[in-house]
Design a protein around this motif. Sequence first.
Motif, PDB file in Angstrom:
ATOM      1  N   LEU A 250      54.541  54.318  35.843  1.00  0.00           N
ATOM      2  CA  LEU A 250      55.756  55.126  35.954  1.00  0.00           C
ATOM      3  C   LEU A 250      56.969  54.345  35.464  1.00  0.00           C
ATOM      4  O   LEU A 250      57.110  53.152  35.764  1.00  0.00           O
ATOM      5  N   GLY A 251      57.840  55.034  34.755  1.00  0.00           N
ATOM      6  CA  GLY A 251      59.205  54.560  34.586  1.00  0.00           C
ATOM      7  C   GLY A 251      60.029  55.251  35.652  1.00  0.00           C
ATOM      8  O   GLY A 251      59.889  56.456  35.850  1.00  0.00           O
ATOM      9  N   LEU A 252      60.850  54.496  36.357  1.00  0.00           N
ATOM     10  CA  LEU A 252      61.624  55.069  37.465  1.00  0.00           C
ATOM     11  C   LEU A 252      63.022  54.492  37.462  1.00  0.00           C
ATOM     12  O   LEU A 252      63.211  53.280  37.332  1.00  0.00           O
ATOM     13  N   ALA A 253      64.008  55.364  37.579  1.00  0.00           N
ATOM     14  CA  ALA A 253      65.401  54.901  37.619  1.00  0.00           C
ATOM     15  C   ALA A 253      66.154  55.590  38.748  1.00  0.00           C
ATOM     16  O   ALA A 253      65.925  56.766  39.027  1.00  0.00           O
ATOM     17  N   ARG A 263      62.938  50.579  36.370  1.00  0.00           N
ATOM     18  CA  ARG A 263      61.693  49.821  36.420  1.00  0.00           C
ATOM     19  C   ARG A 263      60.566  50.606  35.751  1.00  0.00           C
ATOM     20  O   ARG A 263      60.434  51.806  35.965  1.00  0.00           O
ATOM     21  N   VAL A 264      59.758  49.904  34.975  1.00  0.00           N
ATOM     22  CA  VAL A 264      58.486  50.452  34.485  1.00  0.00           C
ATOM     23  C   VAL A 264      57.391  49.603  35.109  1.00  0.00           C
ATOM     24  O   VAL A 264      57.383  48.371  34.944  1.00  0.00           O
ATOM     25  N   HIS A 265      56.486  50.255  35.827  1.00  0.00           N
ATOM     26  CA  HIS A 265      55.527  49.482  36.621  1.00  0.00           C
ATOM     27  C   HIS A 265      54.384  50.400  37.020  1.00  0.00           C
ATOM     28  O   HIS A 265      54.593  51.591  37.225  1.00  0.00           O
ATOM     29  N   PRO A 266      53.159  49.865  37.170  1.00  0.00           N
ATOM     30  CA  PRO A 266      52.098  50.725  37.709  1.00  0.00           C
ATOM     31  C   PRO A 266      52.378  51.061  39.171  1.00  0.00           C
ATOM     32  O   PRO A 266      52.763  50.188  39.954  1.00  0.00           O
ATOM     33  N   HIS A 267      52.206  52.325  39.504  1.00  0.00           N
ATOM     34  CA  HIS A 267      52.480  52.819  40.850  1.00  0.00           C
ATOM     35  C   HIS A 267      51.246  53.511  41.417  1.00  0.00           C
ATOM     36  O   HIS A 267      50.417  54.039  40.671  1.00  0.00           O
ATOM     37  N   LEU A 268      51.197  53.560  42.728  1.00  0.00           N
ATOM     38  CA  LEU A 268      50.247  54.435  43.400  1.00  0.00           C
ATOM     39  C   LEU A 268      50.960  55.760  43.676  1.00  0.00           C
ATOM     40  O   LEU A 268      51.990  55.787  44.350  1.00  0.00           O
ATOM     41  N   VAL A 269      50.408  56.841  43.139  1.00  0.00           N
ATOM     42  CA  VAL A 269      51.010  58.166  43.283  1.00  0.00           C
ATOM     43  C   VAL A 269      50.124  58.994  44.225  1.00  0.00           C
ATOM     44  O   VAL A 269      48.927  59.116  43.981  1.00  0.00           O
ATOM     45  N   ARG A 412      51.725  31.282  46.070  1.00  0.00           N
ATOM     46  CA  ARG A 412      51.605  30.798  44.694  1.00  0.00           C
ATOM     47  C   ARG A 412      50.940  29.408  44.680  1.00  0.00           C
ATOM     48  O   ARG A 412      51.298  28.521  45.445  1.00  0.00           O
ATOM     49  N   GLY A 413      49.974  29.277  43.826  1.00  0.00           N
ATOM     50  CA  GLY A 413      49.299  27.984  43.692  1.00  0.00           C
ATOM     51  C   GLY A 413      48.228  27.735  44.734  1.00  0.00           C
ATOM     52  O   GLY A 413      47.561  26.692  44.699  1.00  0.00           O
ATOM     53  N   SER A 414      48.049  28.699  45.635  1.00  0.00           N
ATOM     54  CA  SER A 414      47.001  28.511  46.647  1.00  0.00           C
ATOM     55  C   SER A 414      45.630  28.377  45.994  1.00  0.00           C
ATOM     56  O   SER A 414      45.304  29.109  45.063  1.00  0.00           O
ATOM     57  N   GLN A 415      44.842  27.473  46.517  1.00  0.00           N
ATOM     58  CA  GLN A 415      43.489  27.297  45.995  1.00  0.00           C
ATOM     59  C   GLN A 415      42.599  28.485  46.343  1.00  0.00           C
ATOM     60  O   GLN A 415      41.514  28.640  45.783  1.00  0.00           O
ATOM     61  N   SER A 416      43.054  29.286  47.280  1.00  0.00           N
ATOM     62  CA  SER A 416      42.239  30.435  47.697  1.00  0.00           C
ATOM     63  C   SER A 416      42.276  31.570  46.681  1.00  0.00           C
ATOM     64  O   SER A 416      41.399  32.424  46.660  1.00  0.00           O
ATOM     65  N   LEU A 417      43.331  31.601  45.873  1.00  0.00           N
ATOM     66  CA  LEU A 417      43.498  32.732  44.957  1.00  0.00           C
ATOM     67  C   LEU A 417      42.907  32.433  43.589  1.00  0.00           C
ATOM     68  O   LEU A 417      43.057  31.325  43.064  1.00  0.00           O
ATOM     69  N   VAL A 418      42.262  33.437  43.020  1.00  0.00           N
ATOM     70  CA  VAL A 418      41.748  33.349  41.661  1.00  0.00           C
ATOM     71  C   VAL A 418      42.651  34.243  40.807  1.00  0.00           C
ATOM     72  O   VAL A 418      42.658  35.463  40.985  1.00  0.00           O
ATOM     73  N   GLY A 419      43.431  33.679  39.963  1.00  0.00           N
ATOM     74  CA  GLY A 419      44.332  34.492  39.129  1.00  0.00           C
ATOM     75  C   GLY A 419      45.510  35.035  39.931  1.00  0.00           C
ATOM     76  O   GLY A 419      45.680  34.756  41.116  1.00  0.00           O
ATOM     77  N   GLN A 420      46.319  35.815  39.247  1.00  0.00           N
ATOM     78  CA  GLN A 420      47.531  36.370  39.836  1.00  0.00           C
ATOM     79  C   GLN A 420      47.214  37.578  40.718  1.00  0.00           C
ATOM     80  O   GLN A 420      46.392  38.408  40.363  1.00  0.00           O
ATOM     81  N   PRO A 421      47.913  37.717  41.826  1.00  0.00           N
ATOM     82  CA  PRO A 421      47.806  38.978  42.577  1.00  0.00           C
ATOM     83  C   PRO A 421      48.415  40.128  41.766  1.00  0.00           C
ATOM     84  O   PRO A 421      49.258  39.891  40.900  1.00  0.00           O
ATOM     85  N   LEU A 422      47.982  41.342  42.054  1.00  0.00           N
ATOM     86  CA  LEU A 422      48.579  42.522  41.428  1.00  0.00           C
ATOM     87  C   LEU A 422      49.362  43.297  42.490  1.00  0.00           C
ATOM     88  O   LEU A 422      48.808  43.700  43.510  1.00  0.00           O
ATOM     89  N   TRP A 423      50.634  43.499  42.201  1.00  0.00           N
ATOM     90  CA  TRP A 423      51.515  44.219  43.137  1.00  0.00           C
ATOM     91  C   TRP A 423      51.855  45.562  42.501  1.00  0.00           C
ATOM     92  O   TRP A 423      52.442  45.599  41.422  1.00  0.00           O
ATOM     93  N   MET A 424      51.504  46.648  43.161  1.00  0.00           N
ATOM     94  CA  MET A 424      51.899  47.977  42.675  1.00  0.00           C
ATOM     95  C   MET A 424      52.734  48.653  43.764  1.00  0.00           C
ATOM     96  O   MET A 424      52.472  48.481  44.953  1.00  0.00           O
ATOM     97  N   HIS A 425      53.707  49.410  43.332  1.00  0.00           N
ATOM     98  CA  HIS A 425      54.562  50.133  44.274  1.00  0.00           C
ATOM     99  C   HIS A 425      53.943  51.490  44.594  1.00  0.00           C
ATOM    100  O   HIS A 425      53.264  52.084  43.767  1.00  0.00           O
ATOM    101  N   ILE A 426      54.185  51.947  45.786  1.00  0.00           N
ATOM    102  CA  ILE A 426      53.673  53.256  46.192  1.00  0.00           C
ATOM    103  C   ILE A 426      54.814  54.260  46.089  1.00  0.00           C
ATOM    104  O   ILE A 426      55.864  54.075  46.725  1.00  0.00           O
ATOM    105  N   LEU A 427      54.616  55.285  45.261  1.00  0.00           N
ATOM    106  CA  LEU A 427      55.676  56.279  45.063  1.00  0.00           C
ATOM    107  C   LEU A 427      55.932  57.028  46.365  1.00  0.00           C
ATOM    108  O   LEU A 427      55.018  57.623  46.933  1.00  0.00           O
ATOM    109  N   GLY A 428      57.185  56.967  46.856  1.00  0.00           N
ATOM    110  CA  GLY A 428      57.510  57.639  48.114  1.00  0.00           C
ATOM    111  C   GLY A 428      58.292  58.915  47.877  1.00  0.00           C
ATOM    112  O   GLY A 428      58.638  59.242  46.749  1.00  0.00           O
TER     113      GLY A 428
END
Lengths: 428, 428
Positions: A250-253, A263-269, A412-428
């Motif tokens: 979504l693009g959202l303004a 913002r342009v970002h993947p959202h949960l709709v 960030r930098g935790s040894q527990s994480l593999v790669g970057q987390p993905l943060w998506m916004h939930i459309l309210g």
Amino acid sequence: MTKPLRIALAGLGTVGGGVIRLLDTNGALIARRAGRPIEIVAVSARDRSKDRGVDMSRFAWIDDTTALAHADVDVVVELVGGSDGPALTLARTTLGAGKSFVTANKAMLAHHGLELARAAETAGVALKFEAAVAGGVPVIKGLREGAAANEIERVYGILNGTCNFILSKMEAEGRDFADVLAEAQALGFAESDPSFDIDGVDAAHKLSLLASLAFGTQPAFGDVAATGIRHVLAADIAEAAALGYRVRLLGLAEAGPAGLFQRVHPHLVPVSHPLAHVTGATNAVVAEGNFVGRLLFQGAGAGDGPTASAVVADLIDIARGEFGPAFAMPADALTAQGPADAGERRGRAYVRFTVADRVGVLAEIAAAMRDAGVSIESLMQRGAHADGSVLVAIVTHEGPERSVAQALERLRGSQSLVGQPLWMHILG
Amino acid sequence: MTKPLRIALAGLGTVGGGVIRLLDTNGALIARRAGRPIEIVAVSARDRSKDRGVDMSRFAWIDDTTALAHADVDVVVELVGGSDGPALTLARTTLGAGKSFVTANKAMLAHHGLELARAAETAGVALKFEAAVAGGVPVIKGLREGAAANEIERVYGILNGTCNFILSKMEAEGRDFADVLAEAQALGFAESDPSFDIDGVDAAHKLSLLASLAFGTQPAFGDVAATGIRHVLAADIAEAAALGYRVRLLGLAEAGPAGLFQRVHPHLVPVSHPLAHVTGATNAVVAEGNFVGRLLFQGAGAGDGPTASAVVADLIDIARGEFGPAFAMPADALTAQGPADAGERRGRAYVRFTVADRVGVLAEIAAAMRDAGVSIESLMQRGAHADGSVLVAIVTHEGPERSVAQALERLRGSQSLVGQPLWMHILG
């Protein structure tokens, strides 16, 4: 019938060919609607010899694109593309020569829209760009005119057909991003260099134009925070589905006292929202107004036919004499708003971690969330991948985005994480 | 800033109050967008003493509604209603006095639109009616301007919020029509005499306006074949759902060599179609164009806020000087097309019979279908009602409507049938 509206056409690619075919096919009907015929008289493109499937001999061929501005025409239509270079030169020259200008060029308008709007006003001519956003869908008109009585509270939508095609195919077939992208490229639905689309740049161009129209602000492409869909996994889409959501870019303004948020970002709709049912390359834009409530405009976001439809709709407006300031109000009335601080926004978030399959990982994530003040609504951990990694998906209660950002910073930098987390916004 | 656009407002019910509140709330923003303020200066309504929740003392009160046409104003806004009577007199007088006219009155336009459009053209003023169809949704503009480059192949949609509210509530809760209607009346979503809505008359008014805009034909309300939703059972909705459809009251118009086809009728809409996801009092209109493909416009179809939004959008167009012929082309360019013969149409049908529970009934129905040349795709017979009657629902293969009509004619008066069969069309 009064005299024809005379057109010069720059750029004879897919859309340019579409405009010629549209006027050939629907010309008589359009003349009835517009009150006068619309006639292409001159054209310009890079390669004169290319077969475009239509008779080009009836148009004056002009090698130097910029010279179209000085042809004996009322309007120049620009379908060359590119934010600067020949397109921009043509726009400036055309408006400077006191002729109307119609374009599908979102990049140029995102960067230079204010300057061009001012030039059009000075000359008393039209600058129109319906085709620049959402292809054939008349959403520029919808905001500029249809919703004009409203204070727009927010505007958002599915602005990039390639991304929506990929996401809805990932959803329908359970396949991962790279796989579907390769297929989309093979089918011609995605460019060989797809980054403009899949990294959200194209949607950001369009969003900056919608925001200007909606809020009476100067186009501010530089302030759009854009993320694309490269990092969305089939597993994210499946988790979202289990929770009652679909994933959409979504693009959202929004505009408010704190500034302009874009913002342009993947959202949960939520599946109850009409945008959740927009699949394939379709585009859809929602405007929420303080009197009208929620308006939805939906249709084909690309392709020669739909884009030509929007270009010619602009020409019909000009032929009818029904046009005014490009961004709904005079350029000098558009306000310059700084960007709003995303950290202050409140909302619910989906955060997915890929983690190593070992003791204490969940505790570490949960502690980081707690320490940042993020309240967890649900947490799902699903089986191990072949490589031993595990997915942990969290949905938060409503809270400030700053807190989620802080939690991710802590991890960030935790040894527990593999790669970057993905943060998506939930459309309210 | 140039001088204000001066407005006289006739009718101070819900929508009239909404227009006043909208201009009070968004006036400054609207002045920026329109390039000049929009000011109500005179009003008229039946009852001067009624408390409308807004300060009315600032407006000149004019007892004789028709006299508004001679007030010192640029535009008269008519929110009185009724196809004839004071509304029509006001329209004629206003346009005759060379002033622009804005209305939400679909009944008046369906009956007298051509005459009024001609009067507006003669006077060189605006006749605008965005609020007459689909409330706040700018679908008049969408067809008149947004889709103007296209030959429209068909236009259809959910045009009556009351019916959609009832149908989607029947669907969600498995309740029958009469029960939900009573609740809708108690909640104020349906009139105490609901026949205008539930028998499809209101939708037919709107459809006749959309058809004129889409096809360049004279409004032909008298040729709309309208059926409402009284005879739809909860069981029909359940059968439709089992087959992958939702039941919606659609207005649908098509133009072709055989004439203009206009119908309001309950339809089965595939769940893959966006209209299947339109619930509650929302309206939605689809226009299918030969270049743009399928456009969808969706939003609130009624209510003071959305309707006021559409009325004021028209005023903004007038303030900007961006208006032309009411029905997209000059009244004299609109063609008079006779009604198309529905019997020639091809499609799939859902036909539900309520039958007596006895031997031979299915054979009788099947024989009637066979003899009329109707090919059956599926047939479902479900349990007996308390009164011993049984439902038989048939879905046909694609074929001419004439054949289905003939089959029903053959079965007319059969002792096997309890009440009238229900025939719904399947949206293709």
